[in-house]
Design a protein around this motif. Structure first.
Motif, PDB file in Angstrom:
ATOM      1  N   VAL A 207       0.853  -1.186   0.000  1.00  0.00           N
ATOM      2  CA  VAL A 207       0.000   0.000   0.000  1.00  0.00           C
ATOM      3  C   VAL A 207       0.893   1.242   0.000  1.00  0.00           C
ATOM      4  CG1 VAL A 207      -1.680   1.330   1.338  1.00  0.00           C
ATOM      5  CG2 VAL A 207      -1.895  -1.158   1.175  1.00  0.00           C
ATOM      6  N   LEU A 208       0.531   2.241  -0.792  1.00  0.00           N
ATOM      7  CA  LEU A 208       1.273   3.496  -0.828  1.00  0.00           C
ATOM      8  C   LEU A 208       0.769   4.379   0.310  1.00  0.00           C
ATOM      9  CD1 LEU A 208       3.410   4.949  -2.656  1.00  0.00           C
ATOM     10  CD2 LEU A 208       1.484   6.137  -3.717  1.00  0.00           C
ATOM     11  N   ALA A 209       1.556   4.468   1.378  1.00  0.00           N
ATOM     12  CA  ALA A 209       1.148   5.168   2.595  1.00  0.00           C
ATOM     13  C   ALA A 209       1.499   6.648   2.505  1.00  0.00           C
ATOM     14  CB  ALA A 209       1.826   4.544   3.814  1.00  0.00           C
ATOM     15  N   VAL A 210       0.550   7.511   2.900  1.00  0.00           N
ATOM     16  CA  VAL A 210       0.702   8.959   2.738  1.00  0.00           C
ATOM     17  C   VAL A 210       0.486   9.674   4.066  1.00  0.00           C
ATOM     18  CG1 VAL A 210      -0.115  10.993   1.498  1.00  0.00           C
ATOM     19  CG2 VAL A 210      -0.176   8.749   0.379  1.00  0.00           C
ATOM     20  N   GLY A 211       1.432  10.538   4.410  1.00  0.00           N
ATOM     21  CA  GLY A 211       1.311  11.403   5.573  1.00  0.00           C
ATOM     22  C   GLY A 211       0.933  12.807   5.148  1.00  0.00           C
ATOM     23  N   ALA A 212       0.752  13.702   6.132  1.00  0.00           N
ATOM     24  CA  ALA A 212       0.261  15.052   5.846  1.00  0.00           C
ATOM     25  C   ALA A 212       1.320  16.106   6.095  1.00  0.00           C
ATOM     26  CB  ALA A 212      -0.975  15.349   6.699  1.00  0.00           C
ATOM     27  N   MET A 213       1.279  17.135   5.251  1.00  0.00           N
ATOM     28  CA  MET A 213       2.085  18.347   5.451  1.00  0.00           C
ATOM     29  C   MET A 213       1.123  19.512   5.652  1.00  0.00           C
ATOM     30  SD  MET A 213       3.130  19.336   1.533  1.00  0.00           S
ATOM     31  CE  MET A 213       2.744  21.076   1.721  1.00  0.00           C
ATOM     32  N   ASP A 214       1.616  20.566   6.322  1.00  0.00           N
ATOM     33  CA  ASP A 214       0.753  21.714   6.558  1.00  0.00           C
ATOM     34  C   ASP A 214       1.059  22.818   5.551  1.00  0.00           C
ATOM     35  OD1 ASP A 214       3.044  23.040   7.444  1.00  0.00           O
ATOM     36  OD2 ASP A 214       2.577  22.737   9.561  1.00  0.00           O
ATOM     37  N   ILE A 215       0.435  23.961   5.745  1.00  0.00           N
ATOM     38  CA  ILE A 215       0.566  25.044   4.774  1.00  0.00           C
ATOM     39  C   ILE A 215       1.957  25.662   4.797  1.00  0.00           C
ATOM     40  CG2 ILE A 215      -0.179  26.972   6.229  1.00  0.00           C
ATOM     41  CD1 ILE A 215      -2.075  27.741   3.839  1.00  0.00           C
ATOM     42  N   ASP A 216       2.761  25.347   5.830  1.00  0.00           N
ATOM     43  CA  ASP A 216       4.157  25.770   5.894  1.00  0.00           C
ATOM     44  C   ASP A 216       5.074  24.812   5.147  1.00  0.00           C
ATOM     45  OD1 ASP A 216       4.212  28.156   7.240  1.00  0.00           O
ATOM     46  OD2 ASP A 216       4.168  27.238   9.210  1.00  0.00           O
ATOM     47  N   LEU A 217       4.505  23.763   4.553  1.00  0.00           N
ATOM     48  CA  LEU A 217       5.276  22.716   3.868  1.00  0.00           C
ATOM     49  C   LEU A 217       6.108  21.908   4.852  1.00  0.00           C
ATOM     50  CD1 LEU A 217       6.457  24.779   0.746  1.00  0.00           C
ATOM     51  CD2 LEU A 217       4.274  23.638   1.149  1.00  0.00           C
ATOM     52  N   LYS A 218       5.626  21.783   6.074  1.00  0.00           N
ATOM     53  CA  LYS A 218       6.269  20.963   7.089  1.00  0.00           C
ATOM     54  C   LYS A 218       5.358  19.789   7.430  1.00  0.00           C
ATOM     55  CE  LYS A 218       8.600  24.922   9.233  1.00  0.00           C
ATOM     56  NZ  LYS A 218       8.720  25.731  10.466  1.00  0.00           N
ATOM     57  N   VAL A 219       5.937  18.734   8.001  1.00  0.00           N
ATOM     58  CA  VAL A 219       5.129  17.589   8.409  1.00  0.00           C
ATOM     59  C   VAL A 219       4.121  18.029   9.463  1.00  0.00           C
ATOM     60  CG1 VAL A 219       5.165  15.289   9.437  1.00  0.00           C
ATOM     61  CG2 VAL A 219       7.021  15.991   7.943  1.00  0.00           C
ATOM     62  N   TRP A 220       2.855  17.679   9.251  1.00  0.00           N
ATOM     63  CA  TRP A 220       1.810  18.014  10.210  1.00  0.00           C
ATOM     64  C   TRP A 220       2.068  17.289  11.528  1.00  0.00           C
ATOM     65  CZ3 TRP A 220      -3.398  15.242  10.733  1.00  0.00           C
ATOM     66  CH2 TRP A 220      -4.275  15.987  11.549  1.00  0.00           C
ATOM     67  N   LYS A 221       1.866  17.982  12.641  1.00  0.00           N
ATOM     68  CA  LYS A 221       2.223  17.440  13.950  1.00  0.00           C
ATOM     69  C   LYS A 221       1.430  16.192  14.321  1.00  0.00           C
ATOM     70  CE  LYS A 221       0.873  19.699  17.609  1.00  0.00           C
ATOM     71  NZ  LYS A 221       0.646  20.788  18.595  1.00  0.00           N
ATOM     72  N   TYR A 222       0.243  15.996  13.731  1.00  0.00           N
ATOM     73  CA  TYR A 222      -0.564  14.825  14.051  1.00  0.00           C
ATOM     74  C   TYR A 222      -0.484  13.724  12.987  1.00  0.00           C
ATOM     75  CZ  TYR A 222      -2.565  17.845  17.630  1.00  0.00           C
ATOM     76  OH  TYR A 222      -2.729  18.674  18.710  1.00  0.00           O
ATOM     77  N   SER A 223       0.416  13.890  12.050  1.00  0.00           N
ATOM     78  CA  SER A 223       0.560  12.875  11.004  1.00  0.00           C
ATOM     79  C   SER A 223       1.275  11.653  11.561  1.00  0.00           C
ATOM     80  CB  SER A 223       1.354  13.456   9.829  1.00  0.00           C
ATOM     81  OG  SER A 223       1.461  12.538   8.777  1.00  0.00           O
ATOM     82  N   SER A 224       0.624  10.501  11.532  1.00  0.00           N
ATOM     83  CA  SER A 224       1.262   9.266  12.007  1.00  0.00           C
ATOM     84  C   SER A 224       2.430   8.921  11.098  1.00  0.00           C
ATOM     85  CB  SER A 224       0.245   8.123  12.033  1.00  0.00           C
ATOM     86  OG  SER A 224      -0.848   8.437  12.873  1.00  0.00           O
ATOM     87  N   TYR A 225       3.443   8.292  11.666  1.00  0.00           N
ATOM     88  CA  TYR A 225       4.665   8.075  10.901  1.00  0.00           C
ATOM     89  C   TYR A 225       5.193   6.663  11.088  1.00  0.00           C
ATOM     90  CZ  TYR A 225       6.573   9.131  15.541  1.00  0.00           C
ATOM     91  OH  TYR A 225       6.835   9.130  16.881  1.00  0.00           O
TER      92      TYR A 225
END
Length: 436
Positions: A207-225
């Motif tokens: 499965v192609l797993a995808v995390g989230a980035m925020d509007i600052d182009l940084k990893v979102w603090k609640y994105s599981s990793y």
């Protein structure tokens, strides 16, 4: 002046995103369209000149989709609901609007003159195959049959924007393998817990797993990793289609997965001869990384191979690579080619033993040839799969701060999409969440 300092001088994270991805910003429209900062950052005006996802079906395994929504009319196929009562899945179930939201991010058409208003998807000419499941009880409903249904009904990309708390069953793992053998790319959200505890189905091999980035182009603090993460995509303050209200505003890796599914649809339309793994390979090889990540071992547990860059994934010239791309090989050695042979064998019950032996022998011979080619390519390139890092010249996400001092919502305890906040208009902070 360095690239990062230039971004700071220009100001505005949306403008920074447009410069980062190297394409023109989207045309001005109504406020809802203006709120869709990922479209501006991706540079859809340029992207849609190359591909709109036409001819590609994306299955959305989720809550049923409102096919009558003004921004989705004409994009949604009947599909099937696996909820009690069954039937089609092209109308909302009255409880959750999540499937409608994900469908709009993938293939929303907007409305008004020229579709300039409302929610537009990244792959607006793709078709949505809605596959309705129960999002209310995490871990209580298997996605095995819904996934097989999606594969058997023409999906080339499957979006699974949900996370499960239960262990993956043998049937679910087999369903993922079933999809891969039939050249279907399965995309899933990493989860909204902000922890390294693997969430499913994102952590299922293949499965192609995808995390989230925020509007600052940084990893979102609640994105599981975790080590299974392959890509990041926009997942904070995402405007999408709603059911209780015309549109919604939410945070979550679920939105991120939808954007990656749309990017995959764009590539599948432009490169129909590439396997699902080779499409995934284009996405990860063109992903963007900050300077701070360059030279580090990839995939990184938080960044994966970087931020998805749909424009470069469409236009960059590169070898197709191995048919599995960044995804692990199936344990039985199956591939797109052998999967098709398997389908033929399954439908040819009346064939003679000699014919069946001939087919099996041909498949074995083909696998030997493929193995030799893969080994030669691996020796030539020094590695198989995606390279570390994205294209050079990226100055990193250390540019301007997010407009309005946005603060992400806390993670939803149920593990699905974050609450909506209708009525948000930058730079003012969003309204209070209003449930799911």
């Amino acid at each position: 002046m360095s690239f990062t300092r230039t971004l700071r001088a220009v100001g505005g994270a949306v403008v920074a995103g447009a410069m980062l991805f190297g394409t023109a910003p989207a045309a001005s429209a109504d406020q809802t369209r203006k709120d869709q900062w990922p479209l501006t950052a991706f540079g859809v005006d340029d992207i849609w000149k190359v591909s709109t996802g036409k001819g590609v079906t994306v299955a959305v395994i989720d809550a049923p989709v409102d096919g009558s929504h003004p921004d989705l009319k004409g994009s949604v196929l009947p599909g099937k609901s696996f909820l009690a009562g069954g039937g089609t899945a092209d109308h909302p179930d009255g409880k959750y609007e999540h499937g409608t939201a994900m469908a709009s991010l993938i293939a929303g058409l907007g409305h008004g003159s020229g579709g300039s208003d409302g929610v537009k998807g990244l792959a607006p000419d793709a078709k949505i195959l809605p596959v309705g499941i129960d999002l209310g009880g995490a871990g209580t409903m298997s996605y095995a049959k819904p996934l097989r249904y999606a594969v058997d009904h023409g999906a080339k990309v499957v979006n699974m924007s949900f996370e499960d708390y239960a262990d993956t069953s043998p049937a679910e793992k087999a369903a993922v393998d079933y999809a891969r053998k039939r050249d279907v790319l399965v995309v899933a959200s990493s989860g909204n817990t902000g922890s390294g505890i693997p969430r499913l189905p994102a952590a299922v091999p293949g499965v192609l797993a995808v995390g989230a980035m925020d509007i600052d182009l940084k990893v979102w603090k609640y994105s599981s990793y975790g080590p299974h993460i392959k890509l990041l995509a926009p997942g904070v303050h995402i405007r999408s289609a709603g059911v209780e209200t015309p549109n919604r505003l939410a945070n979550g890796t679920t939105d991120s997965a939808a954007y990656v599914s749309a990017a995959a649809a764009l590539d599948r339309a432009k490169y129909p001869d590439l396997t699902a793994g080779q499409v995934a390979n284009r996405l990860v090889k063109t992903a963007v990384l900050p300077d701070s990540m360059k030279g580090k071992k990839l995939p990184d547990a938080h960044y994966g191979y970087g931020i998805v860059n749909p424009w470069q994934a469409l236009i960059k010239k590169m070898p197709a690579g191995s048919e599995n791309g960044p995804l692990p090989a199936l344990k039985d050695g199956s591939s797109k080619a052998s999967g098709k042979a398997q389908q033929a064998a399954e439908s040819g019950k009346g064939m003679s033993t000699g014919v069946i032996i001939g087919i099996v022998g041909g498949v074995v011979g083909l696998l030997v040839v493929v193995l030799i080619v893969v080994l030669v390519i691996k020796k030539k390139n020094g590695r198989n799969g995606p390279p570390p890092g994205g294209p050079g010249g990226f100055g990193g996400p250390g540019g301007p701060g997010s407009p309005g001092g946005f603060v992400p919502y806390p993670p939803n305890p149920n593990g699905y999409q974050q609450p909506s906040a209708p009525g948000w208009h930058p730079p003012a902070p969003p309204a209070q969440p209003q449930g799911r």
